[in-house]
Design a protein around this motif. Structure first.
Motif, PDB file in Angstrom:
ATOM      1  N   ASN A 167      38.904  22.663  47.620  1.00 48.87           N
ATOM      2  CA  ASN A 167      39.958  23.423  46.957  1.00 48.87           C
ATOM      3  C   ASN A 167      39.479  24.023  45.646  1.00 48.87           C
ATOM      4  N   THR A 168      39.065  23.177  44.747  1.00 47.68           N
ATOM      5  CA  THR A 168      38.766  23.628  43.399  1.00 47.68           C
ATOM      6  C   THR A 168      37.474  24.427  43.324  1.00 47.68           C
ATOM      7  N   LEU A 169      36.429  23.959  44.024  1.00 50.18           N
ATOM      8  CA  LEU A 169      35.142  24.644  43.941  1.00 50.18           C
ATOM      9  C   LEU A 169      35.259  26.089  44.406  1.00 50.18           C
ATOM     10  N   THR A 170      36.003  26.308  45.485  1.00 48.70           N
ATOM     11  CA  THR A 170      36.175  27.656  46.007  1.00 48.70           C
ATOM     12  C   THR A 170      36.988  28.518  45.051  1.00 48.70           C
ATOM     13  N   LYS A 171      38.029  27.927  44.467  1.00 47.75           N
ATOM     14  CA  LYS A 171      38.860  28.705  43.546  1.00 47.75           C
ATOM     15  C   LYS A 171      38.134  28.968  42.231  1.00 47.75           C
ATOM     16  N   LEU A 172      37.208  28.107  41.881  1.00 46.15           N
ATOM     17  CA  LEU A 172      36.372  28.386  40.714  1.00 46.15           C
ATOM     18  C   LEU A 172      35.493  29.620  40.965  1.00 46.15           C
ATOM     19  N   PHE A 222      35.399  34.142  39.100  1.00 44.26           N
ATOM     20  CA  PHE A 222      34.439  35.175  38.736  1.00 44.26           C
ATOM     21  C   PHE A 222      34.819  36.549  39.296  1.00 44.26           C
ATOM     22  N   LEU A 223      35.948  36.612  39.999  1.00 49.08           N
ATOM     23  CA  LEU A 223      36.468  37.903  40.427  1.00 49.08           C
ATOM     24  C   LEU A 223      37.312  38.563  39.337  1.00 49.08           C
ATOM     25  N   LEU A 224      37.571  37.821  38.276  1.00 54.98           N
ATOM     26  CA  LEU A 224      38.380  38.392  37.183  1.00 54.98           C
ATOM     27  C   LEU A 224      37.805  39.702  36.634  1.00 54.98           C
ATOM     28  N   PRO A 225      36.477  39.836  36.487  1.00 60.00           N
ATOM     29  CA  PRO A 225      35.956  41.137  36.051  1.00 60.00           C
ATOM     30  C   PRO A 225      36.349  42.262  37.004  1.00 60.00           C
ATOM     31  N   LEU A 226      36.317  41.986  38.313  1.00 59.41           N
ATOM     32  CA  LEU A 226      36.711  42.995  39.299  1.00 59.41           C
ATOM     33  C   LEU A 226      38.176  43.360  39.132  1.00 59.41           C
ATOM     34  N   ILE A 272      37.721  34.049  52.988  1.00 57.39           N
ATOM     35  CA  ILE A 272      38.281  35.277  53.566  1.00 57.39           C
ATOM     36  C   ILE A 272      38.982  36.100  52.490  1.00 57.39           C
ATOM     37  N   SER A 273      39.779  35.441  51.643  1.00 59.85           N
ATOM     38  CA  SER A 273      40.505  36.140  50.577  1.00 59.85           C
ATOM     39  C   SER A 273      39.547  36.796  49.585  1.00 59.85           C
ATOM     40  N   ILE A 274      38.495  36.068  49.221  1.00 55.75           N
ATOM     41  CA  ILE A 274      37.521  36.593  48.269  1.00 55.75           C
ATOM     42  C   ILE A 274      36.802  37.820  48.842  1.00 55.75           C
ATOM     43  N   VAL A 275      36.339  37.702  50.096  1.00 50.15           N
ATOM     44  CA  VAL A 275      35.620  38.815  50.734  1.00 50.15           C
ATOM     45  C   VAL A 275      36.530  40.034  50.872  1.00 50.15           C
ATOM     46  N   LEU A 276      37.770  39.810  51.288  1.00 49.21           N
ATOM     47  CA  LEU A 276      38.713  40.921  51.438  1.00 49.21           C
ATOM     48  C   LEU A 276      39.026  41.577  50.101  1.00 49.21           C
ATOM     49  N   ASN A 277      39.219  40.763  49.068  1.00 46.53           N
ATOM     50  CA  ASN A 277      39.495  41.322  47.741  1.00 46.53           C
ATOM     51  C   ASN A 277      38.354  42.217  47.260  1.00 46.53           C
ATOM     52  N   VAL A 278      37.133  41.714  47.383  1.00 46.90           N
ATOM     53  CA  VAL A 278      35.960  42.499  46.956  1.00 46.90           C
ATOM     54  C   VAL A 278      35.857  43.787  47.762  1.00 46.90           C
ATOM     55  N   THR A 279      36.047  43.669  49.080  1.00 49.59           N
ATOM     56  CA  THR A 279      35.922  44.837  49.961  1.00 49.59           C
ATOM     57  C   THR A 279      37.016  45.868  49.685  1.00 49.59           C
ATOM     58  N   LEU A 296      33.555  38.734  30.483  1.00 50.86           N
ATOM     59  CA  LEU A 296      34.233  38.479  31.746  1.00 50.86           C
ATOM     60  C   LEU A 296      35.432  39.408  31.966  1.00 50.86           C
ATOM     61  N   ILE A 297      36.096  39.775  30.898  1.00 52.99           N
ATOM     62  CA  ILE A 297      37.358  40.512  30.976  1.00 52.99           C
ATOM     63  C   ILE A 297      37.181  41.933  30.444  1.00 52.99           C
TER      64      ILE A 297
END
Length: 393
Positions: free
Chosen positions: A18-23, A27-31, A154-161, A315-316
């Motif tokens: 749970n936590t490791l993945t959400k951590l 790092f998607l915050l810059p995006l 899946i959420s991370i990959v979709l968000n980036v894409t 980061l921001i």
């Protein structure tokens, strides 16, 4: 000592899944901040806040009752009896949600942006809670970890894409959650077989009543809690604007990283405290755990505040730099609230959920008064200070 070993083992499992993945998503915050305007992010943050308020109330928080009551049974058939009654309440809540959503949205004089995405998001949010609690009822933590990990990836990959390649805005945040969570739910259903084990013959109005009676105080707590965090967002949006709510939303993303780490222990603590409800030494375990989590929160919070100060400019995006001034206040509030959430589990373990009402209601009143007094005079600082003060109360 078996409880302590179980606590540590379960904490490790939740950290990995749970936590490791959400951590990583941190790092998607810059995006997000470079591609999405503060006003748009503020709108997204506000809609999610309203979902967090309405879904537990409309669905009667059936998942909390199911999670607690299944720990009183050993046999699988008995556990599925509780689950079947819980899913009945869940489907009644679904019907209520569909009617309420379309009556409310159609009665408004203006169109709701991303209306159907928000609608689907709400349904999946409710069933994700339910299925997660069922998995934990059977101590299927490895299953929960794997599906949660898959959902996050899946959420991370979709968000980036969707954001970086297809130049989408906040609709990408809704879509990625919907697809990731839907896949997670399908896998959980295949393994847990909640629908397959559902039988009308084991539906008991008495048991359904017990589940609802246990959960109703928690619904009021959820409403009162929304008068803390949710009302703060609404007050910021109305008094200061959606842009300021975007700044507040980013600081919440940052502070949520600390909360995620604390949640590792809280998830493990739920299972341990529910399992020891008949143990003669449970109060000693309660005391030890509360002291332990307080130290963890203080250590993590201290280090996190220093690190955020250093990495924030890198980061921001510049459009969100105004958020830096409220980060210390927001972080302190998040740390206090994490400890409160952990301690509140004791009342659920003892089936005394009604005792959570008064503290939360008092806190909500403090926040309402604080928002009235501080927001106009001190703007974003005043609003966040009001919330932190309420959490402390």
């Amino acid at each position: 000592m078996n409880y302590i070993k179980r606590f540590i083992k379960t904490s490790g499992v939740f950290f990995i899944g749970n936590t490791l993945t959400k951590l990583i998503s941190f790092f998607l915050l810059p995006l997000y901040t470079f591609k999405i305007a503060p006003e748009s992010y503020g709108y997204y943050d506000l809609t999610i806040s309203l979902i967090n308020l309405l879904i537990p109330i409309i669905f009667f928080q059936a998942w909390d009752g199911v999670f607690r009551f299944t720990f009183e049974y050993e046999k699988k058939s008995e556990k599925y009896m509780v689950i079947s009654n819980g899913i009945t309440i869940q489907f009644f809540g679904l019907l209520l949600y569909i009617i309420s959503f379309f009556v409310l949205t159609n009665s408004l004089k203006y169109d709701i942006d991303y209306k159907y995405l928000i609608f689907i998001y709400g349904i999946l949010y409710a069933f994700q809670y339910f299925y997660n609690c069922v998995a934990r009822s059977f101590s299927k933590n490895a299953l929960l970890v794997v599906t949660g990990l898959l959902n996050s990836i899946i959420s991370i990959v979709l968000n980036v894409t969707l954001i970086s390649i297809y130049d989408m805005g906040i609709e990408a945040l809704y879509i990625s959650y919907i697809i990731g969570t839907l896949i997670q739910l399908l896998i959980l259903e295949k393994r847990l077989m909640i629908i397959n084990n559902f039988k009308i013959s084991i539906i008991s109005f008495r048991l359904m009543k017990e589940l609802v009676v246990f959960a109703l105080p928690l619904c009021v707590v959820t409403l009162s809690y929304w008068l803390l965090s949710g009302l703060t967002r609404l007050a910021i949006s109305n008094e200061l604007g959606i842009y300021e709510n975007g700044l507040y939303g980013v600081t919440n993303r940052l502070s949520s990283i600390v909360v995620l780490v604390v949640n590792i222990f809280q998830f493990a603590w739920y299972e341990m405290s529910y399992s020891m409800w008949k143990d003669d030494n449970k109060k000693d375990y309660y005391k030890y755990s509360l002291n332990y989590i307080l130290k963890v929160i203080l250590y993590i919070g201290s280090v996190a505040l220093i690190l955020i100060k250093i990495i924030f400019p890198y980061l921001i995006a510049e459009a969100y730099q105004g958020a830096l001034i409220i980060i210390p206040i927001t972080f302190i509030g998040a740390l206090i609230n994490s400890y409160v959430s952990f301690a509140s589990t004791l009342f659920l373990a003892e089936k005394e959920s009604n005792k959570l009402l008064m503290p939360t209601l008092v806190s909500a009143i403090v926040n309402i008064l604080g928002l009235i007094l501080f927001t106009k005079n001190f703007e974003l600082i005043g609003a966040t200070f009001s919330l932190t003060l309420a959490f402390f109360c």
